[in-house]
Write an enzyme that holds these catalytic residues in place. Structure first.
Site, PDB file in Angstrom:
ATOM      1  CB  SER A  71      -0.933   0.023   1.196  1.00  0.00           C
ATOM      2  OG  SER A  71      -2.056  -0.758   0.893  1.00  0.00           O
ATOM      3  CE  LYS A  74      -4.337   1.090  -1.182  1.00  0.00           C
ATOM      4  NZ  LYS A  74      -4.065  -0.098  -0.436  1.00  0.00           N
ATOM      5  CE1 TYR A 196      -4.827  -1.013  -4.610  1.00  0.00           C
ATOM      6  CE2 TYR A 196      -5.328  -3.358  -4.759  1.00  0.00           C
ATOM      7  CZ  TYR A 196      -5.056  -2.239  -4.007  1.00  0.00           C
ATOM      8  OH  TYR A 196      -5.007  -2.338  -2.636  1.00  0.00           O
ATOM      9  CE1 TYR A 248      -4.717   1.109   4.447  1.00  0.00           C
ATOM     10  CE2 TYR A 248      -2.938   0.068   5.623  1.00  0.00           C
ATOM     11  CZ  TYR A 248      -3.525   0.449   4.447  1.00  0.00           C
ATOM     12  OH  TYR A 248      -2.921   0.161   3.275  1.00  0.00           O
ATOM     13  CB  VAL A 266      -0.230  -6.006   3.989  1.00  0.00           C
ATOM     14  CG1 VAL A 266      -1.476  -5.399   4.607  1.00  0.00           C
ATOM     15  CG2 VAL A 266      -0.378  -6.184   2.492  1.00  0.00           C
TER      16      VAL A 266
HETATM   17  N1  GLN Z   1      -2.254  -5.464  -2.101  1.00  0.00           N
HETATM   18  C1  GLN Z   1      -2.860  -5.277  -0.810  1.00  0.00           C
HETATM   19  C2  GLN Z   1      -4.366  -5.426  -0.936  1.00  0.00           C
HETATM   20  O1  GLN Z   1      -4.870  -4.963  -1.907  1.00  0.00           O
HETATM   21  C3  GLN Z   1      -2.498  -3.927  -0.264  1.00  0.00           C
HETATM   22  C4  GLN Z   1      -3.077  -3.685   1.108  1.00  0.00           C
HETATM   23  C5  GLN Z   1      -2.121  -3.027   2.062  1.00  0.00           C
HETATM   24  O2  GLN Z   1      -0.916  -2.985   1.908  1.00  0.00           O
HETATM   25  N2  GLN Z   1      -2.680  -2.580   3.167  1.00  0.00           N
HETATM   26  O3  GLN Z   1      -5.043  -5.980  -0.121  1.00  0.00           O
END
Ligand code: GLN
Length: 313
Positions: A71, A74, A196, A248, A266
């Site tokens: 993430s 992003k 994505y 988050y 993650v």
């Molecule tokens: N690729 C992960 C997902 O889409 C990214 C989520 C994350 O890093 N929090 O669930």
């Protein structure tokens, strides 16, 4: 000791010290396994890098080993989209904390397919849609952008992780199709998801991540290349949303205890922006229940405290 001045530790020494303390903490957290390829990583990896605006980079531990940025990507997608879309983007994604897990679906139904912010999965999927619609080759545009920011032409997507995300991406597909039903996805859903998943599967080291995002600590100007990446207003907005939503459902606690714009992934990465100073990136794969790296949180918290880095003081 009373009456004696303590010489401030050199940043590199301080990082080493913090890293060792992090590794000595009682075992906690769990490597993400809902994307099976992520579970393959050695859970003990621990690294931290600080890229200062003057070009100095301090490191400790596994700071040069590439990991799945997940993430954290992003931020890259959003920066590109903000430059291409202008204010029209904010009709399609908001800038409010979600108060929900990063992949939650409930709120999206209540709120007619408009995600709360660009740092939850639904928001990043809308951002991906804008990139897919704008560029004839959105993945190439993104990787070129990231490579040039990090000044590292070797950055690439991990094919195994990319594939694993595709195979286990039902929840992200659900988010995307739900938004499509509210007319908030323009392009073909599978193409958007592919973009994505690709950006989530980029591999970068702590050094790459810290260097690449230096522009966020410098009003949009990348110090190494002197290139304007985005204007000061966009920089302010990205940092503001990182502060309220980047960690988050633990963003409030992170602001409360650390006070820096930050983003986790993650894969165990955590990046924090220190305006006018530089960027910190910590990595260790074991996550807490919010999806944030346990040791990463500890290391960034300690460093911010010892160097007095909060943006709120
Ligand atoms: N690729 C992960 C997902 O889409 C990214 C989520 C994350 O890093 N929090 O669930």
């Amino acid at each position: 000791m009373e009456g004696t001045l303590q010489r401030p530790k050199h940043t590199a020494e301080l990082l080493q010290d913090i890293l060792e303390r992090a590794k000595a903490l009682p075992e906690q957290g769990k490597v993400a396994d809902y994307i099976p390829a992520l579970a393959e990583v050695n859970p003990d990896y621990t690294g931290i890098a600080v890229a200062e605006l003057d070009g100095n980079v301090h490191i400790a531990g596994d700071a040069q080993i590439p990991f799945s940025i997940q993430s954290i990507s992003k931020i890259f997608g959003l920066t590109l989209a903000m430059e291409r879309m202008g204010d029209a983007l904010w009709q399609r994604v908001r800038m409010e904390p979600s108060g929900q897990a990063f992949n939650s679906i409930m709120q999206l139904e209540w709120e007619q397919g408009i995600p709360r912010n660009p740092f939850i999965n639904a928001g990043a999927i809308v951002v991906a849609d804008t990139l897919v619609s704008h560029y004839s080759a959105s993945r190439t545009a993104l990787i070129q952008f990231v490579r040039s920011l990090a000044n590292n032409p070797l950055i690439h997507a991990d094919e195994t992780v990319w594939q694993s995300e595709r195979e286990h991406g039902s929840r992200n597909a659900a988010l995307a199709y739900l938004m499509k039903s509210f007319n908030n996805i323009e392009a073909d859903v599978e193409t958007v998801l592919d973009h994505y998943f690709y950006q989530c599967s980029l591999n970068m080291s702590c050094v790459d991540v810290a260097r690449s995002l230096a522009f966020l600590a410098n009003r949009g100007l990348q110090p190494s290349s002197r290139e304007i990446i985005c204007d000061p207003r966009s920089t302010h907005r990205i940092n503001a949303m990182l502060s309220t939503s980047g960690m988050y459902d633990q963003s409030g606690e992170f602001a409360f205890s650390v006070g820096l714009p930050a983003k986790s992934g993650v894969g165990g990465g955590l990046v924090a922006v220190v305006p006018d100073y530089g960027v910190i990136c910590a990595w260790s794969p074991k996550l807490n229940r919010f999806g944030n790296s346990c040791r990463g949180m500890y290391m960034v918290t300690q460093l911010a405290e010892e160097l007095g880095l909060s943006v709120y003081s």
